[in-house]
Write an enzyme that holds these catalytic residues in place. Structure first.
Site, PDB file in Angstrom:
ATOM      1  N   SER A 166       0.804  -1.223   0.000  1.00 52.53           N
ATOM      2  CA  SER A 166       0.000   0.000   0.000  1.00 52.53           C
ATOM      3  C   SER A 166       0.834   1.269   0.000  1.00 52.53           C
ATOM      4  O   SER A 166       0.338   2.339  -0.362  1.00 52.53           O
ATOM      5  CB  SER A 166      -0.938   0.013   1.215  1.00 52.53           C
ATOM      6  N   ASP A 417      -2.982   6.862  11.777  1.00 53.08           N
ATOM      7  CA  ASP A 417      -2.184   6.271  10.702  1.00 53.08           C
ATOM      8  C   ASP A 417      -0.866   7.042  10.635  1.00 53.08           C
ATOM      9  O   ASP A 417      -0.822   8.165  10.127  1.00 53.08           O
ATOM     10  CB  ASP A 417      -2.931   6.367   9.372  1.00 53.08           C
ATOM     11  N   HIS A 420       1.318   5.646   6.401  1.00 48.48           N
ATOM     12  CA  HIS A 420       1.094   6.207   5.071  1.00 48.48           C
ATOM     13  C   HIS A 420       1.311   7.721   5.094  1.00 48.48           C
ATOM     14  O   HIS A 420       1.563   8.296   6.151  1.00 48.48           O
ATOM     15  CB  HIS A 420      -0.316   5.859   4.583  1.00 48.48           C
TER      16      HIS A 420
END
Length: 439
Positions: A166, A417, A420
């Protein structure tokens, strides 16, 4: 002292616990540290235009530097295998400084429709904007801001693919946003789960793909879309993933990356026979081999494949090094956050245990492979964005992976998060460096 490191994935959505076992005179002590969370592969099937949020033009006054011995001998080569005239005799694009930048990002969350919801920090209500006003400046050479017009002209009739997990998807969305300021990308392929996708810039005949291959090797993964596993992953260390090998010879530029998924509970196979495992407590008859064993085997096989196969038109292959997470005061499941407003100072953050292992293997195997690649005329290059990314704890979505996370309760407990990257954000600088390496 003998050190044995094992990793165990707990919880829903790819959570991760790191177990360090130290053999000492008095016995074995266990240190449990969670490093990652469910966000490695949430579905990205719908990119719709979003509302622009204004940017601030007030950069902080400091400069934040990278000067690491780990990659000091890496001289990023141009696509033709030679250093550009504008670079000094020895120039490392990846050693430098984050300097204040008074301009605006090349795109916004209004101009780009390819930003995944979980990385759309501006739309989701992130209130600070200072993280958008820093630029990476290599110490001994120039790295101008990414020029999408020139990039598309240089890449006319060429094909690109980013292959990995990802973070590769995060990276390809950054590149799509930048290039779509010149020409809108049109999607021409996606798989059933929208993990592998392909776009074309028609007037330039440039294709850009993201190929989902978190291990780069053949793997049977028994998880649903929520990351709930019914069995251990079955990873074939001697078989590369056909999802990318079938396309390899049709690509002109490839960026490989991997690593994070190797922490999951996995059974290792060679010659279709069980070889060992990583964290398989229910399989007492299988030998624990650890992720460093498996990751080195796979990375070495990938490099061997690149060198032996090469691709059409003597294409260029990059290996992107592992990037850090920046959880502070805990992990994702224990209240860890990443609420910084600007870059970190050199030495303020260190690699966590997982990234140390991955990075050491990547640099060692790349060093060996690069010698063979040179001898065989293969253009193999290291996109070493790890150290410069380590200084950007401010660039993650944090709680703003969700829309208005504190809209109803300013004290709400929100899973952060810190892995990312916000778009726009520091990840866009990776493309500044990438352009320097191919022009």
């Amino acid at each position: 002292m003998v050190k044995k490191i094992m990793y165990s994935w707990k919880r829903w959505w790819e959570s991760l616990h790191i177990h360090n076992y130290f053999a000492v005179k008095l016995g074995v002590s266990i240190l449990l540290v969670g490093l990652a969370f469910r966000f490695f592969y949430n579905r990205s099937s719908d990119f719709s235009p979003v509302t622009e949020t204004p940017f601030l033009l007030i950069p902080p006054p400091s400069v934040f530097s990278v000067d690491t011995e780990q990659n000091s001998d890496q001289i990023p080569l141009q696509g033709n295998g030679e250093k550009s005239e504008q670079n000094k005799e020895k120039c490392n694009l990846f050693i430098g400084d984050w300097i204040p930048y008074k301009g605006e990002p090349l795109y916004t969350n209004n101009s780009c429709s390819f930003i995944e919801q979980h990385q759309n920090c501006l739309k989701n209500g992130r209130p600070d904007r200072g993280y958008l006003h820093w630029k990476w400046k290599p110490r001994d050479c120039d790295s101008p801001q990414f020029d999408p017009v020139r990039f598309l002209d240089l890449m006319r009739n060429k094909s690109w693919a980013l292959i990995g997990d990802s973070i590769s998807r995060n990276h390809v969305q950054s590149l799509l946003c930048l290039l779509s300021m010149v020409e809108k990308a049109i999607e021409i392929y996606h798989d059933e789960n929208y993990r592998s996708r392909k776009w074309i810039f028609p007037s330039h005949n440039v294709t850009l793909s993201v190929i989902w291959s978190p291990f780069l090797a053949e793997a049977a993964i028994f998880e649903d879309m929520n990351g709930v596993s019914t069995s251990e992953i079955e990873l074939h260390l001697d078989k590369l993933d056909k999802n990318w090998t079938h396309h390899y010879r049709d690509l002109d530029y490839i960026i490989f990356s991997s690593g994070k998924w190797f922490v999951k509970s996995t059974i290792y196979y060679e010659n279709d026979t069980v070889l060992g495992c990583h964290y398989c407590p229910k399989r007492s008859n299988i030998t624990e081999l650890g992720i460093n064993f498996a990751y080195r085997k796979v990375i070495r096989k990938v490099f061997d494949y690149i060198i032996e196969s090469n691709n059409k038109n003597n294409g260029t292959v990059f290996y992107r090094t592992s990037t850090p997470s920046h959880f502070e005061n805990g992990e994702w499941f224990s209240g860890g956050t990443c609420g910084r407003k600007g870059p970190a100072k050199r030495g303020e953050f260190d690699w966590n245990e997982l990234t140390k292992i991955l990075r050491a293997i990547e640099l060692e195997e790349f060093a060996k492979a690069s010698v063979k690649a040179y001898e065989n005329g293969v253009k193999l290059m290291l996109l070493d964005v790890g150290p410069l990314s380590l200084l950007r704890p401010d660039g993650h979505p944090g709680p703003y992976r969700f829309y208005q996370p504190f809209g109803d309760d300013e004290n709400a407990k929100v899973v952060n998060d810190c892995l990312h990257w916000c778009l726009p954000g520091p990840i866009d600088s990776w493309n500044d460096l990438l352009m320097e390496m191919v022009k």
